[in-house]
Motif scaffolding. Sequence first.
Motif, mmCIF file in Angstrom:
data_model
loop_
_atom_site.group_PDB
_atom_site.id
_atom_site.type_symbol
_atom_site.label_atom_id
_atom_site.label_comp_id
_atom_site.label_asym_id
_atom_site.label_seq_id
_atom_site.Cartn_x
_atom_site.Cartn_y
_atom_site.Cartn_z
ATOM 1 N N CYS A 235 0.829 -1.210 0.000
ATOM 2 C CA CYS A 235 0.000 0.000 0.000
ATOM 3 C C CYS A 235 0.865 1.263 0.000
ATOM 4 C CB CYS A 235 -0.930 0.003 1.219
ATOM 5 S SG CYS A 235 -2.276 -1.195 1.107
ATOM 6 N N MET A 236 2.001 1.199 0.680
ATOM 7 C CA MET A 236 2.922 2.342 0.701
ATOM 8 C C MET A 236 3.430 2.646 -0.707
ATOM 9 S SD MET A 236 6.694 2.626 2.442
ATOM 10 C CE MET A 236 7.398 1.742 1.039
ATOM 11 N N ILE A 237 3.843 1.615 -1.433
ATOM 12 C CA ILE A 237 4.392 1.798 -2.779
ATOM 13 C C ILE A 237 3.325 2.345 -3.729
ATOM 14 C CG2 ILE A 237 5.340 0.587 -4.782
ATOM 15 C CD1 ILE A 237 6.688 -1.332 -2.738
ATOM 16 N N VAL A 238 2.128 1.754 -3.662
ATOM 17 C CA VAL A 238 1.048 2.207 -4.549
ATOM 18 C C VAL A 238 0.660 3.643 -4.231
ATOM 19 C CG1 VAL A 238 -1.359 1.837 -5.212
ATOM 20 C CG2 VAL A 238 0.175 -0.123 -4.933
ATOM 21 N N SER A 239 0.550 3.953 -2.955
ATOM 22 C CA SER A 239 0.149 5.304 -2.564
ATOM 23 C C SER A 239 1.223 6.328 -2.909
ATOM 24 C CB SER A 239 -0.159 5.338 -1.066
ATOM 25 O OG SER A 239 -0.758 6.559 -0.705
ATOM 26 N N LEU A 240 2.484 5.957 -2.781
ATOM 27 C CA LEU A 240 3.569 6.846 -3.223
ATOM 28 C C LEU A 240 3.470 7.127 -4.717
ATOM 29 C CD1 LEU A 240 6.778 5.614 -1.345
ATOM 30 C CD2 LEU A 240 5.896 7.948 -1.365
ATOM 31 N N ALA A 241 3.101 6.091 -5.467
ATOM 32 C CA ALA A 241 3.041 6.229 -6.914
ATOM 33 C C ALA A 241 1.873 7.097 -7.365
ATOM 34 C CB ALA A 241 2.946 4.849 -7.570
#
Length: 477
Positions: A118-124
């Motif tokens: 979720c961190m990676i997707v939200s950063l993107a």
Amino acid sequence: MENKEKEIPFLLAILPMIIMISVMAVTIIKFEGSPHVPLIIGTIACCLIAWTQGYTWKEMEQGIVKGITLVIPAIIIIMLVGLIISSWIGGGIIASMIYYGLKLLTPSLFLVSICLICMIVSLAIGSSWSTMGTIGVAGMGIGISMGIPSPMVAGAIISGSYFGDKMSPLSDTTNLAAGVTNTDLFEHIKHMMYTTIPGLGIALIVYFILGRQFHAVDFRTGNINEIISVLEANFVISPWLFLAPLVVILLVVRKVPALPALTAGVFIGWFCHVFIQGGSIGAAVNVLHDGYFIESGNALVDNLFNRGGIQDMMFTVSLTIVAMTFAGVMEATGMLRSIVHQIMKLAKTAKSLIPATVGSAFLTNLVAAEQYISVLLPGRMFPEAYKAKNLHSKNLSRAIEDGGTLTSPLVPWNTCGVYIFSTLGVSALQYAPFAVLNYTVPIISILFAIFGIKVAYVKKGKTDVVEETAQLLGKKA
């Protein structure tokens, strides 16, 4: 508008909030009711007090309209997420994500894994809401299927989603905090790393420790195999269905606004429902409004998949409107401003100003029930105080994000808390202890300020900034 220049006394200004929170506690804890009526009672109390102070109904009504207008984009997104959930369930997209998640993810590392995903997707994409409404929904299904308590799963999803939302240059709150404080965007993001990355580290350690109690041998492997069999029997499962969330993510990364990007996701889900899962056009249309319904014979699968649609989001929409009615009157009559001013009187030094800002942003989340206001209001009210104490503006921008952006999901009646409840199916009171990032970062921010760690000062007559850690040694910047 003479009344708008008159500040309502602090004790009167805080009374509606005390009344609202007291009634809210009794309603939710004792009677297990919804927050709607307590918010309405708080609004009535607010209006009566404002009336005694000379405000007219027209002024209060204008505040209500302004407050509701502020969240209309959020309401549209809430309804779109309801459409995405139902269309992606009907299209087999959520089923495929859960299916492969159960096969690939290790139970003991699931909380850490879903937080990082979720961190990676939200950063993107720069959006916690979009991340939770897509990846988060699938993550809840996987975690619950593994036997992990839903509040733990929700907490890990929220922590990862809000890390990305806070740190992404595409995030609206990140840009808002930088803009309202006149801080360079990337200076703002860099300065937030000092409090946010340690918060993420603590969260991942907690999730790793919590996850150790969940081992594959304890997970009723037969039950998981049964869920996989039920999914295979009721849906066409394919990794190609992962293209739906990937398209949404790519659109947002390409700076397509959230509404068109989510709408594209709805159309893809509907297309998959009709042409891949074999549903009729009429059934697929009805699912968008009423939500998906399945009788698989497996109670867990039925609970996970019987949801979504516009109708499923009406509780959230109505609560958002009621919350902003209360917030609109509080702001329009100056009560919220009076409360923040009282807090500012306690901030005599730099060491107390930053904690006061963090506290003000959290208090604004409690009173105004809206994340954007928790960034805007302190961001507008504190700049002169920071200048007077020779503090760089990026201290202010970081403090309002630490205290505002991150604490918004911890308030049950805040628009973020309400959205998460409708999307992930877990209330703020349940997931709050496990949303580790969201409460550790404000604490870290306050402690750093008290001990003078990573507090940026502007030297008089110079444009350079000193990262002030020398206070620990008793020196002055």
